[in-house]
Design a protein around this motif. Sequence first.
Motif, PDB file in Angstrom:
ATOM      1  N   GLN A 166       0.836  -1.206   0.000  1.00  0.00           N
ATOM      2  CA  GLN A 166       0.000   0.000   0.000  1.00  0.00           C
ATOM      3  C   GLN A 166       0.868   1.251   0.000  1.00  0.00           C
ATOM      4  O   GLN A 166       1.975   1.257   0.526  1.00  0.00           O
ATOM      5  CB  GLN A 166      -0.901   0.018   1.234  1.00  0.00           C
ATOM      6  N   SER A 167       0.330   2.310  -0.529  1.00  0.00           N
ATOM      7  CA  SER A 167       1.021   3.595  -0.582  1.00  0.00           C
ATOM      8  C   SER A 167       0.870   4.337   0.738  1.00  0.00           C
ATOM      9  O   SER A 167      -0.215   4.375   1.323  1.00  0.00           O
ATOM     10  CB  SER A 167       0.435   4.441  -1.714  1.00  0.00           C
ATOM     11  N   ALA A 168       1.950   4.958   1.172  1.00  0.00           N
ATOM     12  CA  ALA A 168       1.898   5.792   2.378  1.00  0.00           C
ATOM     13  C   ALA A 168       1.099   7.066   2.134  1.00  0.00           C
ATOM     14  O   ALA A 168       0.772   7.777   3.075  1.00  0.00           O
ATOM     15  CB  ALA A 168       3.314   6.143   2.824  1.00  0.00           C
ATOM     16  N   PHE A 169       0.770   7.347   0.886  1.00  0.00           N
ATOM     17  CA  PHE A 169      -0.076   8.493   0.573  1.00  0.00           C
ATOM     18  C   PHE A 169      -1.543   8.217   0.934  1.00  0.00           C
ATOM     19  O   PHE A 169      -2.341   9.144   1.034  1.00  0.00           O
ATOM     20  CB  PHE A 169       0.032   8.859  -0.913  1.00  0.00           C
ATOM     21  N   THR A 170      -1.892   6.920   1.130  1.00  0.00           N
ATOM     22  CA  THR A 170      -3.285   6.586   1.432  1.00  0.00           C
ATOM     23  C   THR A 170      -3.475   5.806   2.735  1.00  0.00           C
ATOM     24  O   THR A 170      -4.577   5.774   3.261  1.00  0.00           O
ATOM     25  CB  THR A 170      -3.909   5.758   0.278  1.00  0.00           C
ATOM     26  N   THR A 171      -2.438   5.120   3.213  1.00  0.00           N
ATOM     27  CA  THR A 171      -2.542   4.357   4.464  1.00  0.00           C
ATOM     28  C   THR A 171      -1.287   4.592   5.306  1.00  0.00           C
ATOM     29  O   THR A 171      -0.305   5.155   4.821  1.00  0.00           O
ATOM     30  CB  THR A 171      -2.666   2.835   4.214  1.00  0.00           C
ATOM     31  N   GLN A 202       8.453   7.455  -3.749  1.00  0.00           N
ATOM     32  CA  GLN A 202       8.315   8.899  -3.949  1.00  0.00           C
ATOM     33  C   GLN A 202       7.816   9.610  -2.689  1.00  0.00           C
ATOM     34  O   GLN A 202       7.548  10.795  -2.715  1.00  0.00           O
ATOM     35  CB  GLN A 202       7.350   9.163  -5.110  1.00  0.00           C
ATOM     36  N   HIS A 203       7.681   8.880  -1.597  1.00  0.00           N
ATOM     37  CA  HIS A 203       7.168   9.440  -0.341  1.00  0.00           C
ATOM     38  C   HIS A 203       8.338   9.838   0.554  1.00  0.00           C
ATOM     39  O   HIS A 203       9.391   9.203   0.537  1.00  0.00           O
ATOM     40  CB  HIS A 203       6.287   8.402   0.372  1.00  0.00           C
ATOM     41  N   HIS A 204       8.141  10.881   1.357  1.00  0.00           N
ATOM     42  CA  HIS A 204       9.226  11.371   2.215  1.00  0.00           C
ATOM     43  C   HIS A 204       9.659  10.363   3.275  1.00  0.00           C
ATOM     44  O   HIS A 204      10.787  10.434   3.782  1.00  0.00           O
ATOM     45  CB  HIS A 204       8.841  12.696   2.870  1.00  0.00           C
TER      46      HIS A 204
END
Length: 99
Positions: A9-14, A41-43
């Motif tokens: 899962q993406s850290a942009f959503t969970t 692409q997440h910090h």
Amino acid sequence: MTTLHIVRQSAFTTNDFYQCLQLLGNNDCVVFTDDGCYNLQHHLIDTIHSDNSKNIQLMALSSHAKARAITISPELCTEIEMSALVSLTFNNDRVITWQ
């Protein structure tokens, strides 16, 4: 005891990737699959690179990243195929799937 962390899962959503980071141990391996490839692409990815005293290996499934138009930088993580992921499941003591 080494652990293979499969992040789907993406850290942009969970917050799955954040929770995964809290449990990383020495010589663990993190593989990004599915929407988990967006974590490149997440910090939060910087927290692993800024202090890699635990010798964490970062990998991403090539076909999953390409399907999401994500270019994998060799300095950031290693690009692998599905057969390598299968091998990793046998070469680590535990496997945790974050989904």
